[in-house]
Scaffold this active site. Structure first.
Site, PDB file in Angstrom:
ATOM      1  N   LYS A 172      31.807 -23.280 -15.042  1.00 44.08           N
ATOM      2  CA  LYS A 172      31.498 -21.935 -14.537  1.00 44.08           C
ATOM      3  C   LYS A 172      31.837 -22.067 -12.975  1.00 44.08           C
ATOM      4  CE  LYS A 172      28.427 -19.208 -12.303  1.00 44.08           C
ATOM      5  NZ  LYS A 172      29.312 -18.396 -11.675  1.00 44.08           N
ATOM      6  N   GLY A 225      26.066 -26.391  -5.061  1.00 37.07           N
ATOM      7  CA  GLY A 225      25.620 -25.058  -4.722  1.00 37.07           C
ATOM      8  C   GLY A 225      24.399 -25.337  -3.619  1.00 37.07           C
ATOM      9  N   THR A 227      20.781 -25.197  -2.174  1.00 39.09           N
ATOM     10  CA  THR A 227      19.222 -25.984  -2.489  1.00 39.09           C
ATOM     11  C   THR A 227      18.411 -25.218  -3.371  1.00 39.09           C
ATOM     12  OG1 THR A 227      19.841 -27.441  -0.443  1.00 39.09           O
ATOM     13  CG2 THR A 227      17.563 -27.194  -1.581  1.00 39.09           C
ATOM     14  N   THR A 229      19.179 -22.670  -5.369  1.00 37.23           N
ATOM     15  CA  THR A 229      19.612 -22.514  -6.772  1.00 37.23           C
ATOM     16  C   THR A 229      19.594 -23.877  -7.582  1.00 37.23           C
ATOM     17  OG1 THR A 229      21.417 -21.086  -5.671  1.00 37.23           O
ATOM     18  CG2 THR A 229      21.766 -21.941  -8.099  1.00 37.23           C
ATOM     19  N   GLU A 247      24.474 -31.478  -6.029  1.00 38.33           N
ATOM     20  CA  GLU A 247      25.003 -31.599  -4.839  1.00 38.33           C
ATOM     21  C   GLU A 247      24.787 -30.341  -4.184  1.00 38.33           C
ATOM     22  OE1 GLU A 247      26.480 -34.389  -3.946  1.00 38.33           O
ATOM     23  OE2 GLU A 247      26.414 -35.382  -5.810  1.00 38.33           O
ATOM     24  N   CYS A 281      30.304 -28.079   3.106  1.00 44.77           N
ATOM     25  CA  CYS A 281      28.973 -28.577   3.397  1.00 44.77           C
ATOM     26  C   CYS A 281      28.845 -29.815   3.981  1.00 44.77           C
ATOM     27  CB  CYS A 281      28.506 -29.180   1.751  1.00 44.77           C
ATOM     28  SG  CYS A 281      29.720 -30.119   0.986  1.00 44.77           S
ATOM     29  N   GLU A 383      20.247 -24.251   6.689  1.00 48.17           N
ATOM     30  CA  GLU A 383      21.760 -24.225   6.625  1.00 48.17           C
ATOM     31  C   GLU A 383      22.057 -22.692   6.895  1.00 48.17           C
ATOM     32  OE1 GLU A 383      23.539 -24.641   2.716  1.00 48.17           O
ATOM     33  OE2 GLU A 383      24.851 -26.020   3.446  1.00 48.17           O
TER      34      GLU A 383
HETATM   35  P1  NAD Z   1      24.967 -21.086  -4.778  1.00 46.38           P
HETATM   36  O1  NAD Z   1      23.872 -21.839  -5.347  1.00 46.38           O
HETATM   37  O2  NAD Z   1      24.756 -19.451  -4.574  1.00 46.38           O
HETATM   38  O3  NAD Z   1      26.105 -20.884  -6.365  1.00 46.38           O
HETATM   39  C1  NAD Z   1      26.714 -21.974  -6.878  1.00 46.38           C
HETATM   40  C2  NAD Z   1      27.064 -21.691  -8.160  1.00 46.38           C
HETATM   41  O4  NAD Z   1      25.859 -21.686  -8.863  1.00 46.38           O
HETATM   42  C3  NAD Z   1      27.713 -20.561  -8.540  1.00 46.38           C
HETATM   43  O5  NAD Z   1      28.611 -20.820  -9.348  1.00 46.38           O
HETATM   44  C4  NAD Z   1      26.844 -19.653  -8.982  1.00 46.38           C
HETATM   45  O6  NAD Z   1      27.392 -18.537  -9.640  1.00 46.38           O
HETATM   46  C5  NAD Z   1      25.923 -20.358  -9.572  1.00 46.38           C
HETATM   47  N1  NAD Z   1      24.563 -20.013  -9.902  1.00 46.38           N
HETATM   48  C6  NAD Z   1      23.648 -19.151  -9.116  1.00 46.38           C
HETATM   49  N2  NAD Z   1      22.563 -18.968  -9.465  1.00 46.38           N
HETATM   50  C7  NAD Z   1      22.457 -19.687 -10.628  1.00 46.38           C
HETATM   51  C8  NAD Z   1      21.415 -19.776 -11.755  1.00 46.38           C
HETATM   52  N3  NAD Z   1      20.247 -19.223 -11.604  1.00 46.38           N
HETATM   53  N4  NAD Z   1      21.726 -20.879 -12.699  1.00 46.38           N
HETATM   54  C9  NAD Z   1      22.990 -21.538 -12.708  1.00 46.38           C
HETATM   55  N5  NAD Z   1      23.947 -21.542 -11.973  1.00 46.38           N
HETATM   56  C10 NAD Z   1      23.481 -20.412 -10.767  1.00 46.38           C
HETATM   57  O7  NAD Z   1      25.828 -21.553  -3.667  1.00 46.38           O
HETATM   58  P2  NAD Z   1      27.038 -21.134  -3.069  1.00 46.38           P
HETATM   59  O8  NAD Z   1      26.726 -19.972  -2.071  1.00 46.38           O
HETATM   60  O9  NAD Z   1      28.223 -20.634  -4.019  1.00 46.38           O
HETATM   61  O10 NAD Z   1      27.672 -22.322  -2.214  1.00 46.38           O
HETATM   62  C11 NAD Z   1      27.237 -22.763  -1.024  1.00 46.38           C
HETATM   63  C12 NAD Z   1      26.238 -23.681  -1.083  1.00 46.38           C
HETATM   64  O11 NAD Z   1      26.883 -24.812  -1.703  1.00 46.38           O
HETATM   65  C13 NAD Z   1      25.937 -24.163   0.270  1.00 46.38           C
HETATM   66  O12 NAD Z   1      24.456 -24.518   0.455  1.00 46.38           O
HETATM   67  C14 NAD Z   1      26.478 -25.449   0.324  1.00 46.38           C
HETATM   68  O13 NAD Z   1      26.157 -26.336   1.238  1.00 46.38           O
HETATM   69  C15 NAD Z   1      26.534 -26.080  -0.734  1.00 46.38           C
HETATM   70  N6  NAD Z   1      27.681 -26.944  -1.265  1.00 46.38           N
HETATM   71  C16 NAD Z   1      27.295 -28.248  -1.288  1.00 46.38           C
HETATM   72  C17 NAD Z   1      28.289 -29.172  -1.569  1.00 46.38           C
HETATM   73  C18 NAD Z   1      27.849 -30.893  -1.928  1.00 46.38           C
HETATM   74  O14 NAD Z   1      28.630 -31.491  -2.187  1.00 46.38           O
HETATM   75  N7  NAD Z   1      26.403 -31.104  -1.658  1.00 46.38           N
HETATM   76  C19 NAD Z   1      29.430 -28.907  -1.585  1.00 46.38           C
HETATM   77  C20 NAD Z   1      30.055 -27.763  -1.302  1.00 46.38           C
HETATM   78  C21 NAD Z   1      28.991 -26.464  -1.148  1.00 46.38           C
END
Ligand code: NAD
Length: 480
Positions: A172, A225, A227, A229, A247, A281, A383
């Protein structure tokens, strides 16, 4: 672009028949539709992936690898097209998508397509007359959930090792940036990837992501995504004993010692602060500078930041494009206001930018530098994930380290110094999964990637990812 789910090798409409708007952030306007899928679509995808698993997992690894290399070639053949699609969907400058996102996505597929041919497992001889050998077996249907900031790149980072190791996948992408995931499904179809091996379901996290996480026949989940979530996913998955790689977010320190190579550091710090509008990130959002060069750094950094061009992402000369979405744009602005309330001074930036013509409703922000805040304040602890950095001076290595390690996060750190011993000391003591010394974002795909503390658990990259997507099984044979 009419985006469809990719299930069992077919492009399908969502079971609900409903669609969500896909917004172009550079214009602040919808430009397409995304399936508003739900648990029914996920159930179909899991069932297709389950059906495809026995054959795919028994397909010889060189053959699986060949499929992945073909996907890499398919991505490379469409570099310009994919870069433009990524830029339109995400708001990032097309030059960045063309030089980083898309080439690195292709590299991930090629890397794992070839790495799987070099994967090995252990054997342990026993004097009692027995031999142990360890099988590393694919697990089954892998759930791969990724964010919007590096859409295709991070998607491939999960899908490629999962497939190479012999799993089938239900993936997804973020609902905010679905375009290149859809284009990837077209490439998979074109190269003849067997149906059901990779399934891509589009839609909201709370529906599609949640359904993948809850599904009893998805025993392994790789998530990138936020923290919060990630914590929710862990809560759902842990009682089902799913294998989990998370991650998550970061609040990375960029530690600049007076003995650094100043110009190299300055060039790189501009990138590590503002590349992709600060939405990587790994960006260094807390810049810690040794006091003896603090003023020199501040003047030069502010001057260079003011030269950065914020503009429509499709213009080749834009250094920064648009912020990915309106809610995120508002969130970053709220943090700039918070920084002021906490007593910070804005050295440059801090304001939204209004473009003209068709881009006038887009989400543009000035790159922003703030000083005068200590490490304990929310601006330095939470963040922000935008083009916003803070500056703070330190006097000693110990103080720099204490500041660097003072957050709940531990993803990446950057250290600038010519003192080799100090580089090693810092590398050892920093709370981070990744430490860069005198560089940033330099990636060797063989190395482990991931964070500690609230930045997640597990590692991606290299054989770590292949190990994650397999289950080791020891077989002990007594022959005497
Ligand atoms: P997010 O957590 O909002 O969403 C990430 C993904 O999870 C999306 O596909 C979203 O639809 C899905 N999601 C949302 N709710 C969910 C649930 N209840 N169950 C399962 N999936 C769900 O994050 P974002 O806003 O898309 O991304 C930004 C974040 O990602 C930042 O915190 C960033 O630091 C982090 N990030 C981390 C890394 C890493 O490698 N550590 C890399 C890139 C981004």
């Amino acid at each position: 672009m009419e985006i469809k789910n990719y299930i069992n090798g077919k492009f399908t409409a969502p079971a609900s028949g409903e669609y969500l708007d896909n917004i172009n952030p550079s214009m602040g306007k919808p430009y397409g539709k995304i399936p508003d899928s739900d648990g029914r679509d996920v159930a179909m995808a899991v069932s297709a992936a389950k059906m495809a698993f026995p054959e795919w997992s028994r397909t010889p690894r060189n053959k699986r690898g060949e499929y992945l290399v073909k996907i890499a070639e398919g991505i490379e053949a469409k570099l310009d097209f994919l870069a433009k699609a990524e830029s339109k969907d995400n708001g990032k400058p097309v030059s960045l998508a063309k030089s980083i996102d898309i080439p690195r996505a292709a590299k991930n597929f090629r890397f794992y397509g070839t790495a799987i041919m070099h994967a090995h497992s252990q054997s342990h001889y026993m004097e009692e007359g027995a031999i142990n050998y360890t099988l590393k077996q694919p697990i089954g249907v892998a759930g791969c959930i990724s964010p919007w900031n590096l859409p295709l790149y991070l998607f491939s980072w999960k899908i490629a090792p999962a497939l190479a190791a012999g799993n089938t996948v239900v993936a997804k992408p973020s609902e905010i940036t679905p375009a290149t995931a859809f284009l990837l499904s077209e490439i998979c179809k074109e190269i003849g990837l067997p149906p059901g091996v990779l399934n891509i379901v589009h839609g909201l996290g709370q529906k599609v992501g949640q359904a993948i996480t809850e599904h009893p026949e998805v025993p392994v989940i790789s998530f990138t995504g936020g923290t919060l979530t990630g914590a929710g996913i862990a809560q759902t998955a842990a009682p089902m004993f799913k294998k989990l790689s998370l991650e998550l977010g970061g609040k990375n320190p960029n530690i600049i010692f007076a003995d650094c190579k100043f110009e190299d550091m300055l060039d790189t710090t501009l990138r590590s602060s503002f590349a992709n509008q600060g939405q990587i990130c790994l960006c260094g959002s807390r810049i810690l500078v040794e006091r003896s060069i603090y003023n020199r750094f501040k003047e030069a950094f502010v001057a260079r930041t003011r030269e950065l061009k914020v503009g429509p992402p499709n213009k080749e000369d834009s250094d920064l494009g648009a912020i990915v979405s309106r809610p995120h744009f508002e969130k970053i602005q709220s943090y700039i206001n918070l920084a002021k309330e906490e007593g910070g001074s804005i050295l440059t930036g801090g304001k939204a930018i209004k473009m003209s013509g068709e881009f006038k409703e887009g989400y543009y922000l000035e790159p922003t530098i703030i000083e005068g805040l200590d490490q304990a304040c929310r601006t330095n602890q939470e963040e922000i994930f935008g083009p916003v950095v803070t500056l703070q001076a330190f006097d000693t290595e110990e103080e720099a380290l204490a500041m660097a390690n003072s957050t709940r996060f531990g993803l990446a750190s950057t250290v600038w110094t010519q003192d080799l011993s100090r580089a090693h000391r810092m590398g050892e003591a920093l709370h981070a999964g990744i430490v860069w010394v005198n560089t940033w974002l330099l990636r060797d795909l063989r190395t482990p990637f991931g964070g500690v503390k609230d930045s997640g658990m597990g590692r991606e990259g290299g054989f770590e990812a292949l190990d994650f997507f397999t289950e080791p099984k020891n077989i002990c044979i007594k022959y005497r």
